[in-house]
Design an enzyme around this catalytic site. Structure first.
Site, short mmCIF file in Angstrom:
data_model
loop_
_atom_site.label_atom_id
_atom_site.label_comp_id
_atom_site.label_asym_id
_atom_site.label_seq_id
_atom_site.Cartn_x
_atom_site.Cartn_y
_atom_site.Cartn_z
N ASP A 82 0.85 -1.19 0.00
CA ASP A 82 0.00 0.00 0.00
C ASP A 82 0.89 1.25 0.00
O ASP A 82 1.80 1.37 0.82
CB ASP A 82 -0.86 -0.05 1.28
N HIS A 83 0.63 2.17 -0.91
CA HIS A 83 1.37 3.45 -0.97
C HIS A 83 2.89 3.28 -1.04
O HIS A 83 3.62 3.90 -0.25
CB HIS A 83 1.01 4.35 0.22
N HIS A 180 -7.64 9.86 3.96
CA HIS A 180 -7.28 8.85 4.96
C HIS A 180 -7.67 9.29 6.37
O HIS A 180 -7.77 10.48 6.64
CB HIS A 180 -5.77 8.59 4.91
N GLY A 212 -8.96 5.80 1.28
CA GLY A 212 -9.62 6.62 2.30
C GLY A 212 -11.10 6.30 2.39
O GLY A 212 -11.94 7.18 2.53
N SER A 214 -12.86 4.29 4.61
CA SER A 214 -13.51 3.83 5.84
C SER A 214 -14.75 4.67 6.11
O SER A 214 -14.80 5.86 5.78
CB SER A 214 -12.55 3.95 7.03
P1 13P Z 1 -8.97 4.72 5.56
O1 13P Z 1 -8.08 5.57 6.43
O2 13P Z 1 -10.21 5.46 5.19
O3 13P Z 1 -9.26 3.40 6.17
O4 13P Z 1 -8.18 4.46 4.18
C1 13P Z 1 -7.21 3.45 4.12
C2 13P Z 1 -6.41 3.52 2.85
O5 13P Z 1 -6.72 4.20 1.91
C3 13P Z 1 -5.19 2.70 2.82
O6 13P Z 1 -4.46 2.90 1.64
O1 G3H Z 2 -3.11 4.80 3.74
C1 G3H Z 2 -2.64 4.63 4.86
C2 G3H Z 2 -2.98 3.38 5.59
O2 G3H Z 2 -4.06 3.61 6.46
C3 G3H Z 2 -1.77 2.87 6.29
O3 G3H Z 2 -1.43 3.69 7.36
O4 G3H Z 2 0.98 4.21 7.06
O5 G3H Z 2 -0.12 4.34 9.31
O6 G3H Z 2 0.33 2.11 8.24
P1 G3H Z 2 0.04 3.59 8.02
ZN ZN Z 3 -4.54 4.88 0.91
#
Ligand code: 13P
Ligand code: G3H
Ligand code: ZN
Length: 309
Positions: A82-83, A180, A212, A214
């Site tokens: 992720d990212h 997020h 983002g 949730s």
């Molecule tokens: P949330 O913070 O809305 O759960 O988004 C998570 C996300 O986009 C992880 O890449």
């Molecule tokens: O997009 C971000 C995710 O919620 C992951 O968050 O970098 O704190 O693990 P984190």
């Molecule tokens: Zn994200």
């Protein structure tokens, strides 16, 4: 059971008018809760690991925990970065067994984002790994409040065809108003479906990703506040808007904050109600159950992915 890419599952989701949940994992209980829900719901899913999660739990621990979950449940798993912020991080995850990576060049100028993303795609595809790119910024309300124009943050549909063609990405994350964390909207929640529609008109059949996403589920925020937390004005994406996005071109929906809130709510409640207990298993077991309940709820009522495995 095997490690699988996201390719087939996202295309199937596009065809079926639902989305696959991509849930962030940081430890054993989270992995167990998500995979238990996926098995119960017979739903596709993605386990995703941020750079922070990899730093916290360690790459090898995460790989072995996921392998253990596969052994225990018999499920195939797509393991996604992720990212990803650099070519080197993506390469390290690809070399270390991930089957999907995100290269997030969304903060870079357009041409630099293309160059970085294309470099990752070339390496990933040579190794049978799928790639998610991003256009537009999910910076959210803080930046808007600081004077940045809203429009500068959303994905510009004029850019998407060139980006996908020049990079060869397998999916594309776009910014349509979500952000997020637990504080997504200052006023009424608003998602730019007009942008999503225009993007999907320009990229027919192509999987779109929503970050983002949730809902900041009020029932868990309430428990946190009731048991000593201070979540203030927490606000997330309404479930009906997410369901609408999932029925459109959005094929992957990222969820982390709702898992964090559910776990924290259960741990807080347990410890306040049982002030003399100190065995971590006693509060981590209900926290793990909470993860399973939230993920099953998302699959059934938000993503529409139950029984689509
Ligand atoms: P949330 O913070 O809305 O759960 O988004 C998570 C996300 O986009 C992880 O890449
Ligand atoms: O997009 C971000 C995710 O919620 C992951 O968050 O970098 O704190 O693990 P984190
Ligand atoms: Zn994200």
């Amino acid at each position: 059971m095997a490690f699988i890419t996201s390719k087939e599952m996202l295309l199937k989701a596009y065809e079926g008018g639902y989305a696959v949940g991509a849930f962030n994992v940081n430890n054993m209980e989270i992995i167990q809760g998500i995979t238990a829900a996926a098995k119960q719901e017979n739903s596709p899913f993605i386990l995703q690991v941020s750079a922070g999660a990899r730093k916290y739990a360690n790459h090898n621990y995460l790989i072995k925990l996921v392998e253990a979950a596969m052994l225990e449940t018999g499920l195939d798993v797509c393991l996604h970065l992720d990212h990803g912020s650099s070519f080197e991080l993506c390469k390290s995850c690809i070399d270390g067994g991930f089957t999907s990576v995100m290269i997030d060049g969304s903060h870079l100028p357009f041409e630099e984002n293309i160059a970085l993303t294309r470099r990752v795609v070339e390496y990933a595809h040579d190794h049978g790994v799928t790639v998610e790119g991003e256009l537009g910024q999910l910076s959210g309300i803080e930046d808007a409040a600081n004077g940045a124009s809203d429009d500068a943050l959303y994905t510009d549909p004029n850019d998407v065809e060139e980006f996908v063609r020049s990079t060869g990405v397998d999916s594309l994350a776009i910014a349509i108003g979500t952000s997020h964390g637990a504080y997504k909207f200052k006023g009424e929640p608003r998602m730019r479906f007009d942008i999503l529609e225009e993007v999907s008109r320009r990229l027919p059949g192509f999987p779109i990703v929503l970050h983002g996403a949730s809902s900041v589920m009020p029932e868990y925020v309430e428990i946190i506040n009731q048991y000593g937390g201070q979540m203030g004005n927490a606000k997330g994406c309404p479930e009906d808007l997410l369901r609408k996005a999932a029925s459109m071109a959005v094929c992957k929906i990222n969820i982390d904050t709702d898992l964090r809130l559910a776990m924290t709510a259960r741990v807080r409640k347990y410890l306040v109600e049982n002030p003399t207990h100190f065995d971590p298993r006693q509060y981590l077991a209900p926290a793990r159950d909470a993860i399973c309940e939230v993920v099953a709820h998302k699959m059934k009522y938000v993503l529409g992915s139950s029984d689509k495995a």
